[in-house]
Design a protein around this motif. Sequence first.
Motif, PDB file in Angstrom:
ATOM      1  N   LYS A  94       0.829  -1.097   0.194  1.00 59.76           N
ATOM      2  CA  LYS A  94       0.298   0.200  -0.366  1.00 59.76           C
ATOM      3  C   LYS A  94       1.004   1.824   0.229  1.00 59.76           C
ATOM      4  O   LYS A  94       0.836   1.740  -0.929  1.00 59.76           O
ATOM      5  CB  LYS A  94      -0.688  -0.082   1.024  1.00 59.76           C
ATOM      6  CG  LYS A  94      -1.631   1.047   0.867  1.00 59.76           C
ATOM      7  CD  LYS A  94      -2.625   1.503   2.686  1.00 59.76           C
ATOM      8  CE  LYS A  94      -1.493   2.465   3.385  1.00 59.76           C
ATOM      9  NZ  LYS A  94      -1.909   2.964   4.563  1.00 59.76           N
ATOM     10  N   HIS A  95       1.676   1.348   0.708  1.00 59.19           N
ATOM     11  CA  HIS A  95       2.392   2.877   1.105  1.00 59.19           C
ATOM     12  C   HIS A  95       3.549   2.838  -0.631  1.00 59.19           C
ATOM     13  O   HIS A  95       3.427   4.210  -1.036  1.00 59.19           O
ATOM     14  CB  HIS A  95       3.506   2.405   1.890  1.00 59.19           C
ATOM     15  CG  HIS A  95       2.980   2.620   3.455  1.00 59.19           C
ATOM     16  ND1 HIS A  95       2.254   3.204   3.724  1.00 59.19           N
ATOM     17  CD2 HIS A  95       2.978   1.552   4.167  1.00 59.19           C
ATOM     18  CE1 HIS A  95       1.579   2.922   5.217  1.00 59.19           C
ATOM     19  NE2 HIS A  95       2.457   2.292   5.797  1.00 59.19           N
ATOM     20  N   VAL A  96       4.006   1.718  -1.441  1.00 56.42           N
ATOM     21  CA  VAL A  96       4.619   1.907  -2.553  1.00 56.42           C
ATOM     22  C   VAL A  96       3.655   2.556  -3.310  1.00 56.42           C
ATOM     23  O   VAL A  96       3.559   3.843  -4.158  1.00 56.42           O
ATOM     24  CB  VAL A  96       5.438   0.684  -2.531  1.00 56.42           C
ATOM     25  CG1 VAL A  96       5.981   0.543  -4.416  1.00 56.42           C
ATOM     26  CG2 VAL A  96       6.255   0.919  -2.277  1.00 56.42           C
ATOM     27  N   LEU A  97       2.528   1.742  -3.813  1.00 50.43           N
ATOM     28  CA  LEU A  97       0.901   2.626  -4.404  1.00 50.43           C
ATOM     29  C   LEU A  97       0.891   4.149  -4.369  1.00 50.43           C
ATOM     30  O   LEU A  97       0.243   4.971  -5.532  1.00 50.43           O
ATOM     31  CB  LEU A  97       0.349   1.526  -4.543  1.00 50.43           C
ATOM     32  CG  LEU A  97       0.626   0.229  -5.160  1.00 50.43           C
ATOM     33  CD1 LEU A  97      -0.762  -0.728  -5.055  1.00 50.43           C
ATOM     34  CD2 LEU A  97       0.912   0.252  -6.710  1.00 50.43           C
ATOM     35  N   LYS A  98       0.910   4.189  -3.121  1.00 51.81           N
ATOM     36  CA  LYS A  98       0.276   5.295  -2.518  1.00 51.81           C
ATOM     37  C   LYS A  98       1.028   6.821  -2.429  1.00 51.81           C
ATOM     38  O   LYS A  98       0.987   7.427  -2.598  1.00 51.81           O
ATOM     39  CB  LYS A  98      -0.159   5.017  -1.275  1.00 51.81           C
ATOM     40  CG  LYS A  98      -1.163   6.367   0.216  1.00 51.81           C
ATOM     41  CD  LYS A  98      -1.960   6.342   0.958  1.00 51.81           C
ATOM     42  CE  LYS A  98      -2.710   7.488   1.537  1.00 51.81           C
ATOM     43  NZ  LYS A  98      -3.380   6.964   2.421  1.00 51.81           N
ATOM     44  N   HIS A  99       2.332   6.403  -2.228  1.00 55.40           N
ATOM     45  CA  HIS A  99       3.360   7.386  -2.238  1.00 55.40           C
ATOM     46  C   HIS A  99       4.778   6.865  -3.075  1.00 55.40           C
ATOM     47  O   HIS A  99       5.907   7.100  -2.748  1.00 55.40           O
ATOM     48  CB  HIS A  99       3.690   8.266  -1.433  1.00 55.40           C
ATOM     49  CG  HIS A  99       3.010   7.499   0.371  1.00 55.40           C
ATOM     50  ND1 HIS A  99       2.419   9.137  -0.124  1.00 55.40           N
ATOM     51  CD2 HIS A  99       2.671   6.838   1.463  1.00 55.40           C
ATOM     52  CE1 HIS A  99       1.830   8.785   1.062  1.00 55.40           C
ATOM     53  NE2 HIS A  99       1.439   8.059   2.084  1.00 55.40           N
TER      54      HIS A  99
ATOM     55  N   VAL B 179       6.761   1.811 -10.323  1.00 52.24           N
ATOM     56  CA  VAL B 179       7.302   1.147  -9.358  1.00 52.24           C
ATOM     57  C   VAL B 179       7.151   0.022  -9.496  1.00 52.24           C
ATOM     58  O   VAL B 179       6.689  -0.387 -10.368  1.00 52.24           O
ATOM     59  CB  VAL B 179       5.847   0.876  -7.859  1.00 52.24           C
ATOM     60  CG1 VAL B 179       5.512   2.497  -8.080  1.00 52.24           C
ATOM     61  CG2 VAL B 179       4.241   0.764  -8.777  1.00 52.24           C
ATOM     62  N   TYR B 180       7.589  -0.942  -8.628  1.00 48.36           N
ATOM     63  CA  TYR B 180       8.120  -2.449  -8.624  1.00 48.36           C
ATOM     64  C   TYR B 180       7.476  -3.661  -7.529  1.00 48.36           C
ATOM     65  O   TYR B 180       7.863  -2.983  -6.130  1.00 48.36           O
ATOM     66  CB  TYR B 180       9.590  -2.557  -9.324  1.00 48.36           C
ATOM     67  CG  TYR B 180      10.405  -1.537 -10.093  1.00 48.36           C
ATOM     68  CD1 TYR B 180      10.385  -2.724 -10.817  1.00 48.36           C
ATOM     69  CD2 TYR B 180       9.868   0.296  -9.857  1.00 48.36           C
ATOM     70  CE1 TYR B 180      11.061  -1.661 -11.964  1.00 48.36           C
ATOM     71  CE2 TYR B 180      10.472   0.628 -11.219  1.00 48.36           C
ATOM     72  CZ  TYR B 180      10.925   0.188 -12.577  1.00 48.36           C
ATOM     73  OH  TYR B 180      11.220   0.209 -13.024  1.00 48.36           O
ATOM     74  N   VAL B 181       6.896  -4.385  -7.377  1.00 49.70           N
ATOM     75  CA  VAL B 181       6.298  -4.988  -6.565  1.00 49.70           C
ATOM     76  C   VAL B 181       6.868  -6.326  -7.065  1.00 49.70           C
ATOM     77  O   VAL B 181       6.363  -7.267  -7.880  1.00 49.70           O
ATOM     78  CB  VAL B 181       4.300  -4.474  -6.333  1.00 49.70           C
ATOM     79  CG1 VAL B 181       3.843  -6.142  -5.290  1.00 49.70           C
ATOM     80  CG2 VAL B 181       3.783  -3.047  -6.335  1.00 49.70           C
ATOM     81  N   ASN B 182       6.941  -6.978  -5.587  1.00 48.79           N
ATOM     82  CA  ASN B 182       7.768  -8.659  -6.005  1.00 48.79           C
ATOM     83  C   ASN B 182       6.718  -9.148  -4.777  1.00 48.79           C
ATOM     84  O   ASN B 182       6.626  -8.860  -3.382  1.00 48.79           O
ATOM     85  CB  ASN B 182       9.196  -8.890  -5.722  1.00 48.79           C
ATOM     86  CG  ASN B 182       9.730  -9.958  -5.821  1.00 48.79           C
ATOM     87  OD1 ASN B 182      10.633 -10.231  -6.497  1.00 48.79           O
ATOM     88  ND2 ASN B 182       9.137 -11.031  -5.149  1.00 48.79           N
ATOM     89  N   PHE B 183       6.024  -9.559  -5.134  1.00 49.31           N
ATOM     90  CA  PHE B 183       4.944 -10.832  -4.304  1.00 49.31           C
ATOM     91  C   PHE B 183       5.616 -12.035  -4.426  1.00 49.31           C
ATOM     92  O   PHE B 183       6.587 -12.160  -4.492  1.00 49.31           O
ATOM     93  CB  PHE B 183       3.244 -10.965  -5.010  1.00 49.31           C
ATOM     94  CG  PHE B 183       2.386  -9.995  -5.299  1.00 49.31           C
ATOM     95  CD1 PHE B 183       1.553  -9.231  -4.108  1.00 49.31           C
ATOM     96  CD2 PHE B 183       2.496  -9.103  -6.307  1.00 49.31           C
ATOM     97  CE1 PHE B 183       1.139  -8.352  -4.053  1.00 49.31           C
ATOM     98  CE2 PHE B 183       1.156  -8.232  -6.020  1.00 49.31           C
ATOM     99  CZ  PHE B 183       1.116  -7.452  -5.314  1.00 49.31           C
TER     100      PHE B 183
END
Length: 369
Positions: free
Chosen positions: A245-250, A298-302
């Motif tokens: 959430k924090h990476v997507l929000k900020h 942004v880069y998200v690794n699940f």
Amino acid sequence: MQHDQQGDGGPTTGGSRRPKRPRLLLISGGLALTLVAGGAAAYKYGLFSDVGEPVSFGKVHEKTAAASTASDAVEDPGVRPGVRMPTGPPAGFTRTSRLPDGTQIGMATLTGAKSGFTGDVWVWVPKEYDDPRYAKSAFPVLISLPGGRGYPTNYWGTGPGLGLQKAVSDGVAAGTSLPFVLVMPVINADTKHHFDGSDIPGEPRMGTWMADDVPDFAKANFRTFTSRDGWAFMGSSSGGFGALKHVLKHPDRFKAAIASGVDIVPDSPLWKGNRRAMDENNPEKLAAKLLQAGGPDVYVNFQIGTAETGRDKAEKFMKEYGKGPVHTRLQVIQDGEHNGKSYVRGMREGSLAWISKVMAAPTPDPAVR
């Protein structure tokens, strides 16, 4: 909200809010002679514990709080572009663990200037941070969030036996990971509720605590990058939700996240049906907004273990939102369960290398050998 239940993962700390004072353990007559002959040998064999003693980080050419301000970091000709020297004032860290490689974990209590919340924060710095070759370099920060209660401790900080610090150190040695500074705050305000890493109306402002106060704390105490390229999150379970959430929000402040065993939408009962506030903290809504805006990237690794549920949720998110500026990846952990040790294994198997490729790296000074 899923919660991973586990201990701290190692005997080096007791998991209490305040570390115990140093103590002398019972020793045999032979080892007692060793102690008399040389104190260094006693420490080598673990006869003394220095847990509870003050500890400082960055002794190499570090500015003191009296001499170091944000404006100094810009004006000082000796500071490289993009590097923020510690802004101070320095925190009073207490040692909670000393790892086999000589690195240390320290804890300090932070009262957030913006959130007003008071909680503990644990930190670990890699050996490279005190290497004279890197004395003028910034280091990337990985804000590491736990699952479970997330209060009054953070198991990434109180449980080095989970292996997070060693995974980073081993990755640095292998050339697959950056030497991240790990900043490990509590994520909830009590042991009875989970706050979705958010500013839930009428509740402690845990979103502001993690997205504003904790990074400001890191800037006050460490050499950090001025750009978002040096800032990332990782977390497991409810902490993984916060990281995502924090990476997507900020996205203007943070570039990447490793989100493990994560829920995708806010579900704390404390929202009490406040749909507008929930939407403002919903990763799906935030990702859609970022796609519409066209960036920044942004880069998200699940990370998902094969012995836990939730893979379908991660894959659904990736299919719907993993495009354009939202870059996603799934690390499947064979036989991995919903716990920290499984997620550290996933980080070793690929996630740390992946996130390291998109983050800013410290640079050694060629003039220093």
